[in-house]
Design a protein around this motif. Structure first.
Motif, PDB file in Angstrom:
ATOM      1  N   LEU A  20       0.870  -0.998  -0.167  1.00  0.00           N
ATOM      2  CA  LEU A  20       0.196  -0.054  -0.142  1.00  0.00           C
ATOM      3  C   LEU A  20       1.056   0.870  -0.036  1.00  0.00           C
ATOM      4  O   LEU A  20       0.869   2.128  -0.932  1.00  0.00           O
ATOM      5  CB  LEU A  20      -0.946   0.207   1.504  1.00  0.00           C
ATOM      6  CG  LEU A  20      -2.392   0.238   1.417  1.00  0.00           C
ATOM      7  CD1 LEU A  20      -2.862  -0.866   0.015  1.00  0.00           C
ATOM      8  CD2 LEU A  20      -3.048   0.601   2.618  1.00  0.00           C
ATOM      9  N   ALA A  21       1.681   0.980   0.875  1.00  0.00           N
ATOM     10  CA  ALA A  21       2.980   2.296   0.903  1.00  0.00           C
ATOM     11  C   ALA A  21       3.773   2.520  -0.040  1.00  0.00           C
ATOM     12  O   ALA A  21       3.995   4.064  -0.595  1.00  0.00           O
ATOM     13  CB  ALA A  21       3.557   2.410   2.077  1.00  0.00           C
ATOM     14  N   ALA A  22       3.627   1.386  -1.047  1.00  0.00           N
ATOM     15  CA  ALA A  22       4.586   1.976  -2.285  1.00  0.00           C
ATOM     16  C   ALA A  22       3.436   2.769  -3.256  1.00  0.00           C
ATOM     17  O   ALA A  22       3.920   2.962  -4.317  1.00  0.00           O
ATOM     18  CB  ALA A  22       5.094   0.393  -2.659  1.00  0.00           C
ATOM     19  N   THR A  23       2.221   2.150  -3.331  1.00  0.00           N
ATOM     20  CA  THR A  23       1.781   2.452  -4.387  1.00  0.00           C
ATOM     21  C   THR A  23       0.142   2.721  -4.389  1.00  0.00           C
ATOM     22  O   THR A  23      -0.054   3.303  -5.313  1.00  0.00           O
ATOM     23  CB  THR A  23       1.058   0.657  -5.906  1.00  0.00           C
ATOM     24  OG1 THR A  23      -0.001   0.333  -4.358  1.00  0.00           O
ATOM     25  CG2 THR A  23       2.454   0.638  -5.758  1.00  0.00           C
ATOM     26  N   GLY A  24      -0.317   3.227  -2.929  1.00  0.00           N
ATOM     27  CA  GLY A  24      -1.637   3.642  -3.015  1.00  0.00           C
ATOM     28  C   GLY A  24      -2.466   2.764  -3.107  1.00  0.00           C
ATOM     29  O   GLY A  24      -2.340   1.448  -2.826  1.00  0.00           O
ATOM     30  N   LYS A  25      -4.123   3.384  -2.439  1.00  0.00           N
ATOM     31  CA  LYS A  25      -4.560   2.544  -2.710  1.00  0.00           C
ATOM     32  C   LYS A  25      -6.254   3.144  -3.915  1.00  0.00           C
ATOM     33  O   LYS A  25      -6.359   4.586  -3.534  1.00  0.00           O
ATOM     34  CB  LYS A  25      -5.051   2.466  -1.333  1.00  0.00           C
ATOM     35  CG  LYS A  25      -5.547   3.247  -0.458  1.00  0.00           C
ATOM     36  CD  LYS A  25      -6.594   2.777   0.714  1.00  0.00           C
ATOM     37  CE  LYS A  25      -6.541   3.668   2.183  1.00  0.00           C
ATOM     38  NZ  LYS A  25      -7.987   3.541   1.837  1.00  0.00           N
ATOM     39  N   ILE A  26      -7.092   2.478  -4.096  1.00  0.00           N
ATOM     40  CA  ILE A  26      -8.680   3.010  -4.548  1.00  0.00           C
ATOM     41  C   ILE A  26      -8.982   3.790  -2.949  1.00  0.00           C
ATOM     42  O   ILE A  26      -9.256   3.797  -2.270  1.00  0.00           O
ATOM     43  CB  ILE A  26      -8.748   1.815  -5.038  1.00  0.00           C
ATOM     44  CG1 ILE A  26      -8.659   0.742  -6.111  1.00  0.00           C
ATOM     45  CG2 ILE A  26     -10.556   2.334  -5.385  1.00  0.00           C
ATOM     46  CD1 ILE A  26      -9.290   0.073  -6.683  1.00  0.00           C
ATOM     47  N   PRO A  27      -9.890   4.961  -3.271  1.00  0.00           N
ATOM     48  CA  PRO A  27     -10.059   6.580  -3.020  1.00  0.00           C
ATOM     49  C   PRO A  27     -10.679   5.257  -1.826  1.00  0.00           C
ATOM     50  O   PRO A  27     -11.812   5.107  -2.422  1.00  0.00           O
ATOM     51  CB  PRO A  27     -10.596   7.168  -3.532  1.00  0.00           C
ATOM     52  CG  PRO A  27      -9.545   7.666  -4.609  1.00  0.00           C
ATOM     53  CD  PRO A  27      -9.031   5.494  -5.211  1.00  0.00           C
ATOM     54  N   GLY A  28     -10.932   5.085  -1.291  1.00  0.00           N
ATOM     55  CA  GLY A  28     -12.395   5.298   0.059  1.00  0.00           C
ATOM     56  C   GLY A  28     -12.668   3.277   0.056  1.00  0.00           C
ATOM     57  O   GLY A  28     -12.926   2.953   0.891  1.00  0.00           O
ATOM     58  N   ALA A  29     -11.578   2.774  -0.266  1.00  0.00           N
ATOM     59  CA  ALA A  29     -11.146   0.647  -0.340  1.00  0.00           C
ATOM     60  C   ALA A  29     -10.406   0.923   1.278  1.00  0.00           C
ATOM     61  O   ALA A  29      -9.615   1.766   2.422  1.00  0.00           O
ATOM     62  CB  ALA A  29      -9.845   0.345  -1.210  1.00  0.00           C
ATOM     63  N   VAL A  30     -11.104  -0.554   1.907  1.00  0.00           N
ATOM     64  CA  VAL A  30     -10.901  -0.437   3.100  1.00  0.00           C
ATOM     65  C   VAL A  30      -9.866  -1.667   2.884  1.00  0.00           C
ATOM     66  O   VAL A  30      -9.572  -2.301   2.275  1.00  0.00           O
ATOM     67  CB  VAL A  30     -11.979  -1.300   3.873  1.00  0.00           C
ATOM     68  CG1 VAL A  30     -11.531  -2.147   5.439  1.00  0.00           C
ATOM     69  CG2 VAL A  30     -12.997  -0.152   4.056  1.00  0.00           C
ATOM     70  N   ASN A  31      -8.605  -1.268   3.647  1.00  0.00           N
ATOM     71  CA  ASN A  31      -7.247  -2.196   4.009  1.00  0.00           C
ATOM     72  C   ASN A  31      -7.760  -3.388   4.756  1.00  0.00           C
ATOM     73  O   ASN A  31      -7.458  -2.830   6.084  1.00  0.00           O
ATOM     74  CB  ASN A  31      -5.818  -1.529   3.743  1.00  0.00           C
ATOM     75  CG  ASN A  31      -4.784  -2.303   3.694  1.00  0.00           C
ATOM     76  OD1 ASN A  31      -4.426  -2.920   4.400  1.00  0.00           O
ATOM     77  ND2 ASN A  31      -4.400  -3.040   2.239  1.00  0.00           N
ATOM     78  N   VAL A  32      -7.519  -4.830   4.172  1.00  0.00           N
ATOM     79  CA  VAL A  32      -7.299  -6.054   5.628  1.00  0.00           C
ATOM     80  C   VAL A  32      -6.101  -6.498   4.847  1.00  0.00           C
ATOM     81  O   VAL A  32      -7.044  -7.405   3.451  1.00  0.00           O
ATOM     82  CB  VAL A  32      -8.671  -6.339   5.109  1.00  0.00           C
ATOM     83  CG1 VAL A  32      -9.014  -7.408   6.480  1.00  0.00           C
ATOM     84  CG2 VAL A  32      -9.989  -5.207   5.495  1.00  0.00           C
ATOM     85  N   SER A  33      -5.180  -7.020   4.870  1.00  0.00           N
ATOM     86  CA  SER A  33      -4.662  -8.246   4.881  1.00  0.00           C
ATOM     87  C   SER A  33      -4.759  -9.595   4.707  1.00  0.00           C
ATOM     88  O   SER A  33      -5.270  -9.842   5.961  1.00  0.00           O
ATOM     89  CB  SER A  33      -3.442  -8.710   5.888  1.00  0.00           C
ATOM     90  OG  SER A  33      -2.731  -7.357   5.865  1.00  0.00           O
ATOM     91  N   ARG A  34      -4.671 -10.314   3.966  1.00  0.00           N
ATOM     92  CA  ARG A  34      -5.566 -11.504   3.481  1.00  0.00           C
ATOM     93  C   ARG A  34      -5.519 -12.446   4.472  1.00  0.00           C
ATOM     94  O   ARG A  34      -6.525 -13.007   4.729  1.00  0.00           O
ATOM     95  CB  ARG A  34      -4.710 -11.896   2.164  1.00  0.00           C
ATOM     96  CG  ARG A  34      -5.026 -13.654   2.416  1.00  0.00           C
ATOM     97  CD  ARG A  34      -6.841 -13.773   1.276  1.00  0.00           C
ATOM     98  NE  ARG A  34      -6.581 -14.838   1.280  1.00  0.00           N
ATOM     99  CZ  ARG A  34      -7.694 -15.900   2.143  1.00  0.00           C
ATOM    100  NH1 ARG A  34      -8.194 -14.725   3.339  1.00  0.00           N
ATOM    101  NH2 ARG A  34      -8.447 -16.774   2.008  1.00  0.00           N
ATOM    102  N   GLY A  35      -4.448 -12.752   5.019  1.00  0.00           N
ATOM    103  CA  GLY A  35      -4.875 -12.951   6.567  1.00  0.00           C
ATOM    104  C   GLY A  35      -6.012 -12.736   7.499  1.00  0.00           C
ATOM    105  O   GLY A  35      -5.874 -13.591   8.489  1.00  0.00           O
ATOM    106  N   LEU A  36      -6.117 -12.259   7.859  1.00  0.00           N
ATOM    107  CA  LEU A  36      -7.081 -10.851   8.440  1.00  0.00           C
ATOM    108  C   LEU A  36      -8.653 -10.862   7.884  1.00  0.00           C
ATOM    109  O   LEU A  36      -9.365 -10.950   8.862  1.00  0.00           O
ATOM    110  CB  LEU A  36      -6.646  -9.512   8.984  1.00  0.00           C
ATOM    111  CG  LEU A  36      -5.580  -9.631   9.915  1.00  0.00           C
ATOM    112  CD1 LEU A  36      -4.964  -8.055  10.325  1.00  0.00           C
ATOM    113  CD2 LEU A  36      -5.374 -10.509  10.730  1.00  0.00           C
ATOM    114  N   ILE A  37      -8.260 -11.797   6.371  1.00  0.00           N
ATOM    115  CA  ILE A  37     -10.420 -10.905   6.962  1.00  0.00           C
ATOM    116  C   ILE A  37     -11.167 -11.985   6.963  1.00  0.00           C
ATOM    117  O   ILE A  37     -12.550 -11.126   7.061  1.00  0.00           O
ATOM    118  CB  ILE A  37      -9.817 -11.559   4.792  1.00  0.00           C
ATOM    119  CG1 ILE A  37     -11.846 -11.396   3.965  1.00  0.00           C
ATOM    120  CG2 ILE A  37      -9.886 -12.687   4.397  1.00  0.00           C
ATOM    121  CD1 ILE A  37     -11.580  -9.811   3.795  1.00  0.00           C
ATOM    122  N   GLU A  38     -11.159 -12.492   7.512  1.00  0.00           N
ATOM    123  CA  GLU A  38     -12.493 -13.933   8.232  1.00  0.00           C
ATOM    124  C   GLU A  38     -12.800 -12.645   9.436  1.00  0.00           C
ATOM    125  O   GLU A  38     -14.149 -12.932   9.701  1.00  0.00           O
ATOM    126  CB  GLU A  38     -11.691 -15.740   8.268  1.00  0.00           C
ATOM    127  CG  GLU A  38     -11.412 -16.081   7.614  1.00  0.00           C
ATOM    128  CD  GLU A  38     -10.130 -15.911   6.870  1.00  0.00           C
ATOM    129  OE1 GLU A  38      -9.874 -16.981   5.666  1.00  0.00           O
ATOM    130  OE2 GLU A  38      -9.214 -14.768   6.850  1.00  0.00           O
TER     131      GLU A  38
END
Length: 126
Positions: A44-62
């Motif tokens: 995320l720090a390297a490329t940014g994110k979609i405005p309004g997106a929620v960041n959840v690492s794959r290992g925490l999605i559940e």
């Protein structure tokens, strides 16, 4: 017989509809849509994110998606359209299938953040 990663990805791709960057851009602007970025914080720090997106690492999605869990993120709701994406599409496919298994009925796989940007979608950095 044990499943391989390929087996799991094939099942996920078969279950979770793949959408284009243009479709994601249209859906992301609608009420009742949640965009979930499954990349790690360094990505995320390297490329940014979609405005309004929620960041959840794959290992925490559940944990974030389960309303009964103490780590639940209230942005998640089974009533929403959920768009998942990552860097290469694999984590998004697997997370999308997991969300379906958890009762989320409208899950879509954007695949890569690059699919969003190539369709003209904005990215916020910071």
């Amino acid at each position: 017989m044990p499943l391989t990663v390929k087996d799991m990805l094939d099942a996920a791709h078969a279950a979770v509809p793949k959408i284009s960057g243009a479709e994601a851009i249209t859906l992301a602007g609608q009420p009742g849509t949640l965009v979930v970025d499954l990349r790690d914080s360094a990505e995320l720090a390297a490329t940014g994110k979609i405005p309004g997106a929620v960041n959840v690492s794959r290992g925490l999605i559940e944990f974030r998606a389960d309303a009964s869990h103490p780590m639940h993120n209230p942005a998640f709701s089974e009533a929403k359209t959920v768009i998942v994406h990552c860097a290469s599409g694999g984590r998004a496919a697997l997370a999308g299938k997991t969300l379906q298994d958890m009762g989320y009925s409208d899950v879509r796989n954007l695949g890569r953040l690059q699919d969003w940007t190539e369709a003209g979608g904005e990215v916020e950095k910071g």
